[in-house]
Enzyme design. Structure first.
Site, mmCIF file in Angstrom:
data_model
loop_
_atom_site.group_PDB
_atom_site.id
_atom_site.type_symbol
_atom_site.label_atom_id
_atom_site.label_comp_id
_atom_site.label_asym_id
_atom_site.label_seq_id
_atom_site.Cartn_x
_atom_site.Cartn_y
_atom_site.Cartn_z
ATOM 1 C CG HIS A 91 -10.522 -8.397 5.938
ATOM 2 N ND1 HIS A 91 -9.524 -8.800 6.789
ATOM 3 C CD2 HIS A 91 -10.159 -8.813 4.697
ATOM 4 C CE1 HIS A 91 -8.590 -9.444 6.093
ATOM 5 N NE2 HIS A 91 -8.952 -9.465 4.821
ATOM 6 C CD GLU B 247 -1.729 -2.428 1.314
ATOM 7 O OE1 GLU B 247 -2.525 -3.323 0.955
ATOM 8 O OE2 GLU B 247 -0.622 -2.667 1.851
#
Length: 343
Positions: free
Chosen positions: A147, A78
């Site tokens: 998540h 990321e």
């Protein structure tokens, strides 16, 4: 960097026009597609966004139509995704980065907070970074920690970033296009458990609101309910249930989290005298805290009760079998509404 192709000739059969009933996933996909058709400098990049079309299929078909130079499958890094996007933006491109899940954004926090957010101020306005960072957020899909989280407050606290959250397909379509056109970096939160909700979307209409404005989605007279992202639908359901008890709840979709658009909130609270803020993130130091403080400052003499907050608990996100106990639901919202009448 290789020469970017526009993909205009490859999209003839990929986009429909006019009004259609779309899921939020499809609406954002159509918004990305339209933005890429209109501006060859718009790129999409992220983990599995190309051939796979993203884990939620938000970018499905875009690489096929626009090519690997414009829809780029990145490594699982990321920080590298955002760092690359910053470099591309400095060269005139408009990157749209997908962070696969909310909890995966933190490896990129340094790039977002110390670089992406600061460049315009650092350069006295000479340099702008029109980067959109798409983040599916929130719970309700039966997933585990990393998540199902709601990290929006980390970015609303960071000057130099615009932070928005869509709640329905029409806003998803229009807001992603507006975010891509924005000259500032935009953190774009998408409520993943609402991805499959359907609603009419006019693909050829102009947006009815600027990116930095909220919307009254249900008028009411007794209590003001404030929400964004996945909690908007929950608050609308609460308003329908409260109507059976003779209570009229006004529901406002904040839409923009930084900067906040609180003028419609103040106007509503001055009429209703009561306010409840709802979000999935933990209550402590959540966005509701800031909103409650501002509403109290501006509407003190109109309030019939304190501004109440409904949110998650001060724990890490629980295992999926416990998430229904963690997430705010209709009953917890209605309980807060009841408490506002107890003062």
């Amino acid at each position: 960097m290789t020469t970017m192709t526009t993909g205009a000739s490859r999209t003839a059969g990929g986009r429909s026009g006019g009004a259609a009933t779309l899921t939020l996933v499809r609406a954002i996909n159509e918004g990305l597609r339209r933005a890429m058709e209109e501006d060859p400098k718009v790129l999409v990049m992220g983990e599995d966004v190309g051939k796979l079309g993203g884990v939620f299929r938000v970018t499905d078909g875009l690489q096929k139509d626009f090519g690997e130079d414009r829809v780029i499958d990145t490594p699982l890094a990321e920080s590298g995704i955002i760092g690359t996007a910053i470099g591309l933006a400095l060269r005139g491109y408009r990157p749209v980065c997908e962070i696969q899940f909310d909890g995966f954004v933190f490896p990129a926090a340094d790039q977002i907070i110390t670089q992406l957010a600061k460049m315009r101020m650092r350069s006295l306005g000479a340099l702008r970074l029109p980067v959109v960072v798409r983040i599916p957020f929130g719970g309700g899909i039966g997933a585990v920690e990393h998540h199902s989280e709601s990290p929006e407050v980390h970015f609303t606290h960071t000057g130099g970033l615009r932070v928005v959250a869509c709640s329905n397909p029409a806003d998803g379509y229009h807001m992603i296009r507006q975010a891509i056109r924005c000259e500032d970096p935009v953190i774009f939160f998408e409520p993943k458990r609402r991805y499959w909700d359907k609603a009419p979307v006019d693909l050829d209409a102009d947006p009815d609101l600027p990116l930095d404005k909220g919307r009254v989605v249900r008028p009411g007279t007794d209590v003001t309910l404030l929400a964004y992202g996945p909690m908007v639908r929950t608050c609308l359901e609460a308003a329908v249930a409260a109507e059976e008890d003779g209570r009229s709840l006004e529901v406002i979709d904040l839409r923009t989290l930084a900067p906040l658009d609180l003028e419609p909130v103040y106007e509503s609270v001055r009429r209703t005298g009561r306010c409840v803020v709802v979000h999935e993130a933990p209550v402590t130091l959540g966005l509701g805290s800031e909103i409650a403080a501002r509403v109290t400052e501006e509407c003190f003499y109109s309030l019939e009760s304190p501004v109440l907050r409904v949110g998650g608990f001060d724990t890490p996100y629980p295992p999926s079998r416990l998430e229904e106990d963690y997430l705010p639901d209709l009953d917890r919202v209605l309980d807060a509404v009841d408490r506002t009448f107890g003062w």
